[in-house]
Write a protein that holds these residues in place. Structure first.
Motif, short mmCIF file in Angstrom:
data_model
loop_
_atom_site.label_atom_id
_atom_site.label_comp_id
_atom_site.label_asym_id
_atom_site.label_seq_id
_atom_site.Cartn_x
_atom_site.Cartn_y
_atom_site.Cartn_z
N GLU A 1 0.85 -1.19 0.00
CA GLU A 1 0.00 0.00 0.00
C GLU A 1 0.88 1.23 0.00
O GLU A 1 1.95 1.26 0.58
CB GLU A 1 -0.90 0.00 1.24
CG GLU A 1 -2.26 -0.61 0.98
CD GLU A 1 -2.98 0.05 -0.19
OE1 GLU A 1 -3.05 1.28 -0.21
OE2 GLU A 1 -3.45 -0.69 -1.10
N TRP A 2 0.43 2.25 -0.69
CA TRP A 2 1.20 3.48 -0.71
C TRP A 2 0.97 4.23 0.59
O TRP A 2 -0.15 4.48 0.98
CB TRP A 2 0.76 4.32 -1.90
CG TRP A 2 0.86 3.57 -3.16
CD1 TRP A 2 1.87 2.71 -3.52
CD2 TRP A 2 -0.07 3.57 -4.23
NE1 TRP A 2 1.63 2.20 -4.75
CE2 TRP A 2 0.44 2.70 -5.21
CE3 TRP A 2 -1.26 4.22 -4.47
CZ2 TRP A 2 -0.21 2.47 -6.41
CZ3 TRP A 2 -1.89 3.98 -5.65
CH2 TRP A 2 -1.38 3.12 -6.61
N GLU A 3 2.09 4.60 1.18
CA GLU A 3 1.94 5.27 2.47
C GLU A 3 1.81 6.76 2.26
O GLU A 3 2.80 7.46 2.06
CB GLU A 3 3.14 4.96 3.34
CG GLU A 3 2.86 3.84 4.32
CD GLU A 3 4.01 3.67 5.27
OE1 GLU A 3 4.34 4.64 5.96
OE2 GLU A 3 4.57 2.57 5.29
N LEU A 4 0.60 7.20 2.34
CA LEU A 4 0.37 8.63 2.24
C LEU A 4 0.33 9.18 3.66
O LEU A 4 -0.07 8.48 4.57
CB LEU A 4 -0.96 8.91 1.53
CG LEU A 4 -0.90 8.89 0.02
CD1 LEU A 4 -2.29 9.10 -0.53
CD2 LEU A 4 0.02 9.97 -0.47
#
Lengths: 326, 482
Positions: A31-34
């Protein structure tokens, strides 16, 4: 033949399936860590600590203390400032902070007209409370809410007391200080001079050292030239200590001189452990940071109204040379 | 039933679904990534918008202050409006890492707007000096805003750098996954296609093999096809056909056998009829003569002779009439006793005849002239060659579902080969017998009559004796059997 073909195809399927599953897993799990979003309705209070000397360990400690306290209070906190006493940049930062309508400004007091202008007029017009820390600016000039830091007058007295104890009641003292003294340095000077009044056997000479290293070196030369019998040096600005000591040691032995200073610079602990400084006044930067944020929050939450305009004094103590700084 | 069409549809369906799923997943991820890129770019654009519109506002303010007209006021208002729009959209960009600076940023814009408004207000009141100083202130703040934009850009870049790397890594992984998925799908398809083609060709192959077998004339091997589609239906039909053909062949064979048996029995009949005709030389004359002789003997006081002659006459009459009729066991036994009376007269003491009849069996029907030839055989082969006494046993027993008739002698007996020969009819009857009907003839007639094979059994040992056993089913009434 048939079995062979089926076997080969099946094993190929199994191998590819295995790798595909691995790959799919990787794709699904990465998952992209925003950065987490913040709800817009819940605005945290913002406090800025602004200093001219971001580079010194003293102010680093102040910053750490303040940041810790801010974390405890769960408020937005940032340390701004300039490096190496860059006045212009410092004032700009203060102005930006005021324009940005932060909830509180904790600032290293700066005894200049521009600063006072900003603190008195702009801050007041925005209704932003200002607390000075470590270096004070008198309340009548800055309209600051309070001051958190050492009692510099007491510090001056304390240091002079130490000097008298070390040197005895007669001798010649050179006080080296910037011609354009900070309010806190002025207080120290006052403290020392008041202490000396009772001791007529001690002659004190004040020499302006300017603000740069070169002028400090010149001042040291002058002092040695004009007052060959000098017994002790007191440096109001510890950042000049190294230069001054180099000057002295280039001409004569350093040991016979008593050297004193106030700790708010970078060299203090090194010089102390090297044994070159005989004693310094040590302050409590972390306590200042914590206390300043605490007082600011108390003011903002209307817990203590009004704040004591005389200021909240933090601990000072004398540390003699060869003693380790904690 | 799975039809071949269904299989093809299924294969195509699987392919389409797989391709669609892969396409969907890839598109979804692409879209997601694109959205993220877009969002990030949008952030920069929005912040840039703030800088641009703040600078625009300063320019417009300057124009307005130097030459205040309604038009310049409108331009200023519109640039301020766009600045405010940009500011309000800033709040959406906040996150944990830039909350502080973005709030500052937003407030700075607010302060800027206020300053601009103150400047305009002062200018309208004619306080131009104150307006100018406010303008200177606004200008400075505009510079601060630009600087702040840059510093926020910087921190945004720092924040999103990690994110960018993640996205790039992800897209690389997506590529790998795509290649893997493609190859997996291809291999799976190959496998499915292979299995599918096998499922069609294998039954066809089996069917071909079965057809070859049939062509070679082997109708007895069942056709098995491991499949559940049209070919299996075909195979079943084919097998059904094979079974039918097989049945037909068997029927033809049976018919042929029956016909040959019929011919044989007709031949036998003709043969016996020939003998019958030969021995028919005025049988009534012979018969009457015997009766006359019997009366004469009786009148002369030779009662034994008279009885003997009556027996001979009865036997003769029986012989003449009853060959093609069924008789009861009682009649048959009666003829037998008459015959034995004659033989006893011939051998006198050398022959002992034991008879043991179960009376309940005597009502059943059987072909005529079956027991007499057998007992004649017993006499000829059992008693005649012997010098000392011979014995013959005749028994009829009821064994429940059949009648057991035994004719036993203690003569010279036979060995296995001879028994075999006898059963096959290899031994022709000798001259001088009463009826001239051989053992084989009797056996054959019994088999034809009862329609079964195991009617006659022979037990014999050389020099001990012979025992002929008839196992007759119980038959009550039969009109005629030829």
């Amino acid at each position: 033949m048939r079995r062979k073909v089926i076997f080969v195809l099946c094993s190929l399927c199994a191998v590819l399936g295995f790798f595909t599953i691995l790959s799919v897993n990787k794709v699904l799990n990465s998952e992209w860590e925003l950065p987490s979003a913040v709800s817009s309705d819940q605005e945290r209070q913002r406090i800025v600590l602004i200093t001219q000397e971001l580079d010194t360990p003293f102010w680093k400690l102040v910053g750490e203390g303040a940041a810790n306290q801010a974390q405890k209070e769960d408020i937005g906190f940032e340390i701004w400032g300039s490096y190496g006493k860059n006045q212009e940049d410092f004032l700009k930062q203060v102005e930006i902070a005021l324009h940005s309508k932060v909830d509180g400004v904790i600032v290293q007091g700066n005894d200049t007209d521009e600063f006072q202008q900003l603190a008195r007029i702009k801050a007041a017009s925005y209704g932003i409370p200002i607390i000075t820390v470590a270096n004070d600016v008198p309340v009548e000039k800055s309209l600051r809410k309070t001051y958190v830091g050492s009692d510099h007058y007491a510090a001056g007295k304390l240091l002079m007391g130490q000097l008298l104890e070390d040197m005895g009641e007669s001798g010649e003292i050179v006080l080296l200080g910037d011609g354009n003294l900070e309010y806190s340095e002025q207080l120290r000077l006052n403290g020392m001079e008041d202490q000396l009044e009772q001791y007529p056997g001690i002659q004190s000479i004040y020499i302006e050292s300017g603000s740069s290293d070169e002028t400090a070196a010149d001042a040291a030369q002058n002092a040695l030239n004009q007052h060959p019998n000098v017994d002790a040096f007191i440096l109001l600005d510890i950042r000049q200590a190294r230069v001054v000591m180099q000057e002295i040691s280039s001409r004569t032995e350093l040991d016979p001189f008593y050297l004193y200073s106030f700790d708010d610079g970078s060299d203090a602990s090194a010089l102390l452990t090297e044994g070159k400084l005989d004693a310094i006044i040590e302050q409590s930067p972390e306590e200042m940071g914590e206390k300043s944020v605490e007082m600011m929050m108390k003011w903002l939450r209307n817990e203590v109204v009004p704040l004591d305009s005389k200021g909240y004094v933090t601990d000072i103590r004398i540390v003699e040379g060869k003693d380790e700084l904690p | 039933m799975n039809t071949i069409q269904k299989k093809i549809w299924m294969l195509a369906g699987i392919v389409i679904v797989m391709m669609f799923a892969i396409w969907l997943a890839l598109t979804f991820y692409n879209q997601k990534m694109q959205d993220q890129y877009n969002d990030i770019l949008q952030r920069y654009l929005q912040m840039n918008e703030v800088t641009t519109s703040s600078q625009q506002t300063v320019t417009n303010l300057n124009d307005h202050l130097s030459n205040p007209t309604a038009r310049s006021a409108t331009t200023l208002a519109s640039s301020q409006q766009s600045l405010q729009d940009a500011q309000s959209s800033l709040l959406e960009l906040r996150n944990a890492e830039n909350e502080f600076s973005l709030t500052n940023y937003s407030n700075m814009i607010e302060s800027f707007t206020e300053t601009v408004e103150r400047s305009v207000a002062f200018s309208e009141q004619g306080e131009n000096d104150t307006a100018a100083s406010e303008f200177t202130e606004a200008n400075r703040m505009s510079v601060y805003i630009s600087e702040m934009t840059l510093s926020i850009f910087n921190s945004e870049l720092r924040t999103y750098e990690r994110f960018y790397r993640d996205i790039i890594r992800q897209s690389q992984e997506l590529n790998t996954m795509g290649i893997l998925l493609l190859s997996l799908t291809s291999v799976l398809l190959l496998l499915f296609t292979y299995l599918f083609s096998l499922s069609i060709t294998k039954p066809v192959h089996q069917l071909t093999k079965a057809a070859n077998e049939l062509a070679k004339g082997r109708f007895d091997q069942p056709i098995r096809v491991n499949s559940n589609d049209e070919i299996s239906f075909l195979a079943k039909t084919f097998d059904h056909m094979r079974v039918n053909i097989n049945k037909l062949i068997l029927e033809i064979q049976q018919k042929a056998q029956v016909e040959s048996e019929l011919q044989e029995s007709q031949l036998l009949l003709q043969q016996s009829q020939m003998r019958h005709l030969q021995s028919q030389i005025n049988p009534h004359f012979l018969f009457n003569t015997l009766n006359t002789l019997s009366k004469k003997a009786y009148l002369d006081g030779a009662e034994d002779t008279s009885d003997l002659l009556v027996s001979v006459a009865g036997l003769l009459r029986y012989n003449l009439k009853r060959l093609d009729h069924t008789v009861t066991l009682e009649e048959e036994a009666h003829v037998l006793t008459q015959y034995m009376d004659i033989q006893k007269a011939r051998f006198s003491d050398r022959l002992t005849f034991h008879i043991d009849l179960d009376p309940s069996t005597l009502v059943y029907q059987m072909p005529s002239l079956t027991l007499q030839p057998l007992i004649e055989n017993a006499v000829i082969h059992g008693i005649e060659p012997k010098e000392d006494e011979g014995e013959i046993w005749f028994r009829i027993k009821d064994e429940g579902h059949y009648i057991r008739i035994e004719i036993e002698d203690n003569g010279q007996g036979m060995d296995g080969d001879k028994i075999e020969q006898l059963l096959k009819g290899g031994i022709t009857p000798q001259e001088g017998q009463a009826t001239g009907i051989g053992f084989a003839n009797v056996a054959k007639r019994l088999q034809l009559f009862y329609g079964r094979d195991n009617v006659v059994e022979i037990e014999s040992l050389p020099h001990v004796g012979t025992k002929i056993i008839l196992k007759l089913p119980k038959v009550m009434e039969v009109e005629s059997y030829v």
